[in-house]
Write an enzyme that holds these catalytic residues in place. Structure first.
Site, PDB file in Angstrom:
ATOM      1  CG  HIS A 198       4.122   1.138   3.434  1.00 36.34           C
ATOM      2  ND1 HIS A 198       3.736   2.319   2.836  1.00 36.34           N
ATOM      3  CD2 HIS A 198       3.189   0.889   4.370  1.00 36.34           C
ATOM      4  CE1 HIS A 198       2.617   2.755   3.393  1.00 36.34           C
ATOM      5  NE2 HIS A 198       2.255   1.896   4.328  1.00 36.34           N
TER       6      HIS A 198
ATOM      7  CD  GLU B 298       1.328   3.962   7.562  1.00 34.98           C
ATOM      8  OE1 GLU B 298       0.129   4.170   7.803  1.00 34.98           O
ATOM      9  OE2 GLU B 298       1.723   2.931   7.006  1.00 34.98           O
TER      10      GLU B 298
ATOM     11  CD  GLN C 211      -1.089  -0.139   3.731  1.00 36.08           C
ATOM     12  OE1 GLN C 211      -1.135   0.814   4.483  1.00 36.08           O
ATOM     13  NE2 GLN C 211      -1.840  -1.205   3.893  1.00 36.08           N
TER      14      GLN C 211
ATOM     15  CG  HIS D 154      -0.800   5.709   3.476  1.00 36.07           C
ATOM     16  ND1 HIS D 154      -1.926   4.942   3.595  1.00 36.07           N
ATOM     17  CD2 HIS D 154       0.182   5.026   4.101  1.00 36.07           C
ATOM     18  CE1 HIS D 154      -1.644   3.854   4.294  1.00 36.07           C
ATOM     19  NE2 HIS D 154      -0.368   3.879   4.606  1.00 36.07           N
TER      20      HIS D 154
ATOM     21  NE  ARG E 120      -6.127  -2.189   1.756  1.00 35.43           N
ATOM     22  CZ  ARG E 120      -7.149  -1.385   2.012  1.00 35.43           C
ATOM     23  NH1 ARG E 120      -7.912  -0.958   1.023  1.00 35.43           N
ATOM     24  NH2 ARG E 120      -7.400  -1.006   3.244  1.00 35.43           N
TER      25      ARG E 120
HETATM   26 ZN   LIG Z   1       0.503   2.165   5.503  1.00 38.52          ZN
END
Ligand SMILES: [Zn+2]
EC number: 5.3.1.8
Length: 396
Positions: free
Chosen positions: A258, A129, A92, A94, A277
């Site tokens: 990642h 993140e 995935q 972001h 994804r």
């Molecule tokens: Zn992630």
């Protein structure tokens, strides 16, 4: 608690001191105010059922402080999780703030229901993140240096791979990585199965031969077994395979491709659910949209060991205004949790004692977390073990 299928049956229960194994896999423990699973505040309000989201909504200034409320509105800007991956999570990435705002607006305009499984953008926020390992933690993260990927693929000596390999060897830069990745994730099904079979067979041979890429090949084999026929298995060979030791962390900015493979970690992220994804999942995969947000910059990933902050606090420095994560080694000496903003303290080892300015004390065992509102000044913590401290990332 989010019972996703890839969760561990022991890690989160162990952390909370509950019987193991748990009846269902437990993938994530959420601490925050995300509407999907907001935390409930014990001892707050009269009936004990106030969620953190409600509390923030009722009094953003007291809960978040004026600076955070001014920048993010009545909204806790971060979400803290304990993540327990017993099986690989999806491949995935972001979106950036601009991509998230645009993507959300577009899907709203097209009338894609928010709860539709085909929906990409659940909100209009970006989702950088940071994951910090509690146990040895394995991940695929970011595209590897193209020259090294050429060596890794060449070593496999699979003739069917030659065409793909030439895309990168002829152009060992981010454009080459983009060309190779996009052709891999769009290989027609009729070609994919024989190609995957040949590559995985070669991986077995190279692992047996003791290749320096044995860990990378072994990961592809594990993913191939778990997700047969998934092009993400091939894509995994283009990514850095990273092992974190407890206390080490990875920062994942917008566009970083990642997949978490295995391990238990503390994860902090901007309070968003925007995930694109690219495979290794039964969930919705949108390759064209993923291609739009991916960052094809390739190279080694920095592993963060933490920077020494005041009084032994170890800070995982990131450029994000939404969050800041640090690690505290607890001792008899009280540590002041001074901050003009929201804080969550999560105890991962031992026991913490919190003492408020008026002398009120609270014992926090391992696996439990505490919400410290911005208006609560002068709180100190001492004890034994380790606690993680989450707060906004605005300048102090
Ligand atoms: Zn992630």
């Amino acid at each position: 608690m989010r019972p996703y299928a890839w969760g561990s049956r022991t890690a989160i229960s162990e952390l909370l001191g509950r019987p193991t194994p748990a009846p269902h896999p437990e993938a994530e423990l959420w601490m925050g105010a995300h509407p999907g699973d907001p935390s409930v505040l014990e001892g707050f309000g009269s009936d004990g059922t106030v969620t953190l989201a409600d509390a923030v909504d009722r009094d953003p200034e007291a809960m978040l402080g004026s600076a955070v409320a001014a920048k993010f509105g009545a909204r806790l800007p971060f979400l803290l999780k304990v993540l327990a991956a017993a099986e690989p999570l999806s491949l995935q990435a972001h979106p950036s703030p601009a991509q998230a705002a645009h993507g959300f607006e577009l899907e709203e305009r097209l009338g894609v229901p928010l709860d539709s499984p085909d929906r990409n953008y659940k909100d209009s926020w970006h989702k950088p993140e940071l994951v910090c390992a509690l146990t040895e933690f394995h991940a695929l993260c970011g595209f590897r240096d193209p020259a090294v990927t050429v060596e890794l693929l060449t070593e496999l000596a699979v003739p069917q791979l030659d065409h793909y390999l030439s895309l990168l060897s002829g152009q060992p830069d981010r454009d080459g990585v983009r060309a190779l990745f996009s052709s891999i994730v769009t290989v027609p099904a009729s070609l994919l199965d024989p190609l995957l079979a040949a590559v995985l067979q070669a991986c077995v041979a190279r692992v047996r031969a003791g290749s320096r890429f044995a860990a990378e090949y072994r990961t592809a084999l594990e993913l191939g077994e778990r997700y047969p026929g998934d092009p993400g298995v091939l894509a995994s060979l283009l990514l850095n395979r990273v092992t974190l030791q407890p206390g080490q962390a990875l920062y994942l900015d917008a566009g970083n491709l990642h997949a978490y493979l295995e391990g238990v970690g503390v994860e902090i992220m901007a309070n968003s659910d925007n995930v694109l994804r690219g495979g290794l999942t039964p969930k919705h995969v949108d390759v064209p949209e993923l291609m739009r947000v991916l960052d094809f910059t390739a190279g080694d990933v920095p592993v963060l060991g933490g920077d020494a902050g005041p009084d032994g606090e170890l800070v995982y420095t990131t450029p994000v205004p939404e969050f800041r994560l640090s690690r505290l080694e607890l001792s008899d000496r009280p540590y002041r949790l001074d901050h003009d903003g929201p804080q969550i303290l999560l105890v991962t080892e031992g026991t913490a004692e919190l003492v408020a300015a008026d002398g009120a004390a609270l014992t926090v065992p391992r696996g439990r977390s505490v919400w410290v509102p911005a208006a609560d000044r002068g709180v100190t913590v001492h004890g034994t073990g380790v606690a993680y401290r989450a707060m906004d990332g605005l300048a102090p």
